[in-house]
Enzyme design. Structure first.
Site, short mmCIF file in Angstrom:
data_model
loop_
_atom_site.label_atom_id
_atom_site.label_comp_id
_atom_site.label_asym_id
_atom_site.label_seq_id
_atom_site.Cartn_x
_atom_site.Cartn_y
_atom_site.Cartn_z
N HIS A 112 55.75 -29.75 158.56
CA HIS A 112 57.19 -29.88 158.36
C HIS A 112 57.79 -31.05 159.15
CE1 HIS A 112 57.54 -27.24 162.06
NE2 HIS A 112 58.52 -28.09 162.30
N ASP A 169 51.13 -25.19 157.62
CA ASP A 169 52.04 -26.05 158.36
C ASP A 169 51.29 -26.95 159.33
OD1 ASP A 169 54.51 -27.16 158.85
OD2 ASP A 169 55.10 -25.69 160.35
N GLY A 217 62.12 -30.30 168.20
CA GLY A 217 61.51 -31.53 168.67
C GLY A 217 60.16 -31.28 169.32
N SER A 267 58.04 -29.15 168.01
CA SER A 267 57.12 -28.79 166.93
C SER A 267 55.99 -29.80 166.85
CB SER A 267 57.87 -28.76 165.59
OG SER A 267 58.72 -27.66 165.50
N LEU A 318 41.52 -13.77 146.46
CA LEU A 318 40.97 -12.48 146.04
C LEU A 318 41.58 -11.97 144.75
CD1 LEU A 318 40.71 -10.27 149.27
CD2 LEU A 318 38.85 -11.28 147.95
N VAL A 324 44.64 -10.21 144.76
CA VAL A 324 45.24 -8.91 145.08
C VAL A 324 46.62 -9.12 145.68
CG1 VAL A 324 43.02 -7.81 145.52
CG2 VAL A 324 44.26 -8.84 147.42
N LEU A 361 49.01 -7.26 148.50
CA LEU A 361 48.86 -6.34 149.62
C LEU A 361 50.21 -5.98 150.21
CD1 LEU A 361 45.93 -8.22 151.40
CD2 LEU A 361 45.72 -6.16 150.02
#
Length: 515
Positions: free
Chosen positions: A144, A174, A251, A253, A308, A310, A312
Site C-alpha cells: 500500500h 500487503d 509513515g 508502514s 482449496l 471452501v 470458512l
C-alpha cells in the site's frame, strides 16, 4: 561619599532587610543563583545495572538496524475529475490530499487542459522500508506504500537518495519488493536485516519498531509482542499478524519490527486507531511470510496462492458444543460451503467439517487455514485433519491455483477441470473483461447481477497499478451504468483516465484508472 552623606533610602533599606550595606559583594550579586553541579554516579544497585545494560543494548540495536532502514517517498500524478464528479481521494482526504496535491501541466489552459476544468495533481505519500540485500539493492516495504506510484524515491541511511522501481508486489499480503535503479549506488554505511523465523516469537518478547512516522526519519519505538496469529483483521487477504504496543504511526508502514538480537521478526503494516494515530495497538506482517512472498516476487514478479475451494467461518463456544467436538478443541475453521468441482470437494471434504490441522500445523482460527493454504504452491498436497460428527479424519487435497491469480500467467500446478480460467476478452487499460455470467458470479463470490468481470490483468498495466485484479466486477464507468463489454470499451476510447465503480466479493470501491 561619607557614611553620613548616604541617601536616607539606603538607611531605610538597611533597617528593613537587616543587612550591612558595606558587606554586599559586587561579584556575588552579579553571579546570581547557580544549580549545583552533579556529583556521584546516580542511583546504583544490581537491578539498576540490569536496566542500564538493557538500555545500552537497545541503543546498539537501534544504531545497527538504522543502517538498513529506508525512507520511502512516492509521487502520483492524478488527473482531476470532470465537472460534477468527485475524486475519491479528495472525498476522503480533502482537495489535494490535505494540501499535498500540486497543480501540474494539465491545468486549465495548459497543455492537455484545453481550457476545460481539468488539472493534474501531484500527490505525495511517505512510508518506510528496509534492505534485505544491499548488494542487489532489494528493499522490502508495504504494497500500500508503493501501489499506484508514478515515482518512488528511496532515501538511505547514508543520506543518499535514489530512484526505486517495483520488482513485484502482492496486495493479498500487503508486501512489495522495490529495487534501487542505479546499480553502482553508494553502499557506504548501509546494512541489511536478517529475516528470522517469526514462528518462535512469544507474547511478552521485547521488540523495537523502526521507520519514519509522519516523515520523521529513523525513529525508534520500544515495546512488547502483545499477541501473535492475529487474523481476520481486514488488513490483507492472507496473513496472521503480530500485534505489538511499540508505537507505529502513519509513515512507519513498511519499516522493520526487530527483536533483541537485532533480527527482523516482522514488517510494520497497520494500526488500530480511532484517531488515525497511535492507540497502543499495531500490527506487523510476520517475517516468515515476508520471506516466502518476497522470494516469489523477486523470482517471478508475482505470488500464486494455493486454493482449496471452501468457505470458512469462525467457531464460538456454542458452535463447538453443537458440532460435537471433543473436549480440548477450541479452534479451527468450519467449512460452511464447498465450491462445486473444487479441490476440497474432490478430496471428499464436506460442509460442517472442522479443519483443525494443515500439514501438521495446529489451526487456531479459520483465517489460519486461509494463510496456510494460500502460501502453498499450487499443485502441492495439503494434508487436512478434520472433525466430522465428532470423529477425526485425515484428507489429502491437491491445492490448485487461486482463480483470482490466473490473469498473471500460466498456473504452476494442475488445476481442476471445472475451474478453467475465463477466456481473455477485450483489453481495456491492461485488463481483459468478459460479460457477467452465473458461473463467474459463483466463482468470484459476487453479489451483483450485471456488469462486466475482469478476467485477466497485465502486470504493470494501468489496471494493475490501480490495484484491480481478476474477479473484480465493473458496475459503472465515469458514472455510467455498465450494460456490457461495449459500454466499457466506448467509455475508454481516446481517454487516459477512467473512474470505475467495482464490486469485489461483496465489497464496493471506486478506482481511478490512468494510462
Amino acid at each position: 561619599m561619607s557614611q553620613m552623606s548616604k541617601p536616607k533610602w539606603l538607611w531605610l533599606l538597611k533597617a528593613v532587610l537587616g543587612i550591612s550595606l558595606s558587606g554586599i559583594s559586587p561579584v556575588a550579586a552579579a553571579a546570581g543563583y547557580q544549580i549545583p553541579a552533579p556529583s556521584g554516579a546516580g542511583i546504583t544497585g544490581d537491578h539498576v545495572e540490569v536496566l542500564q545494560k538493557m538500555s545500552k543494548g537497545v541503543a546498539q540495536i537501534a544504531k545497527q538496524s538504522s543502517q538498513a532502514v529506508v525512507f520511502v517517498s512516492v509521487y502520483k500524478n492524478v488527473q482531476s475529475m470532470p465537472y460534477g464528479m468527485i475524486d475519491p481521494f479528495d472525498f476522503f482526504f480533502g482537495p489535494g490530499g490535505g494540501g499535498r496535491g500540486q497543480p501540474g501541466p494539465g491545468g486549465p489552459g495548459g497543455p492537455g487542459g484545453g481550457g476545460k476544468p481539468h488539472r493534474e495533481k501531484r500527490e505525495e505519500g511517505v512510508g518506510s522500508g528496509f534492505f534485505i540485500d544491499v548488494a542487489k539493492g532489494y528493499v522490502i516495504t508495504n504494497n500500500h506504500v508503493v501501489q499506484g506510484a508514478d515515482e518512488i524515491q528511496l532515501k538511505l541511511a547514508n543520506n543518499e537518495t535514489y530512484t526505486g522501481k517495483v520488482v513485484g508486489r502482492d496486495p493479498n499480503t500487503d508486501i512489495a519488493v522495490v529495487q534501487i535503479k542505479k546499480e553502482d549506488f553508494n553502499r557506504t554505511g548501509l546494512g541489511a536485516l536478517q529475516l528470522t523465523n517469526s514462528d518462535d516469537l512469544d507474547v511478552g518478547d521485547f521488540v523495537v519498531a523502526v521507520g519514519a512516522p509522519f516523515g520523521l526519519e529513523a525513529s525508534l519505538s520500544f515495546g512488547v509482542v502483545s499477541a501473535v496469529s492475529r487474523g481476520s483483521l481486514g488488513i490483507a487477504n492472507i496473513g496472521n499478524f503480530i500485534q505489538t504496543d511499540a508505537a507505529i504511526n502513519p509513515g512507519k508502514s513498511g519499516g522493520p519490527l526487530i527483536d533483541m538480537r537485532g533480527r527482523c521478526v516482522g514488517m510494520n503494516t497497520a494500526i488500530y486507531s480511532r484517531s488515525g494515530a497511535y492507540n497502543g495497538i499495531g500490527f506487523a506482517v510476520p517475517a516468515t511470510m515476508v520471506r516466502t512472498v518476497a522470494e516469489q516476487l523477486i523470482n517471478t514478479g508475482h505470488v500464486r496462492r494455493g486454493y482449496l475451494g471452501v468457505y470458512l467461518q469462525p467457531l464460538d463456544d456454542e458452535m463447538i458444543a453443537s458440532l460435537n467436538l471433543p473436549e480440548g478443541v477450541h479452534g479451527g475453521g468450519l467449512v460452511s460451503r464447498l465450491m462445486p468441482g473444487g479441490p476440497a470437494a474432490k478430496a471428499g471434504l464436506e460442509t460442517g467439517d472442522v479443519i483443525v490441522e494443515v500439514n501438521g500445523q495446529l489451526i487456531k482460527s479459520h483465517s489460519e487455514v486461509t494463510t496456510a493454504v494460500g502460501l502453498m504452491k499450487p499443485g502441492s498436497k495439503a494434508n487436512l485433519t478434520v472433525y466430522r460428527d465428532g470423529k477425526k479424519k485425515t484428507l489429502s487435497v491437491t491445492v490448485s491455483q487461486h482463480p483470482e491469480d490466473r490473469g498473471t500467467g500460466s498456473p504452476s500446478g494442475d488445476e481442476s477441470e471445472d475451474e478453467e480460467a475465463p477466456a481473455a476478452g477485450p483489453q481495456v487499460f491492461g485488463m481483459a473483461i468478459a460479460p457477467w455470467s452465473k458461473s463467474l458470479q459463483d466463482r468470484f463470490n459476487l453479489e451483483s447481477k450485471g456488469g462486466v468481470v475482469i478476467t485477466q490483468v497485465t502486470p504493470d498495466s494501468p489496471a494493475d497499478r490501480a490495484g484491480l485484479r481478476p474477479g473484480d466486477l465493473i458496475l459503472k464507468v465515469d458514472g455510467r451504468k455498465v450494460d456490457g463489454v461495449d459500454t466499457v470499451r466506448k467509455a475508454a476510447k481516446g481517454k487516459n483516465r477512467l473512474l470505475v465503480w467495482i464490486e469485489r466479493a461483496g465489497e464496493y470501491y471506486f478506482v481511478n484508472l490512468r494510462s
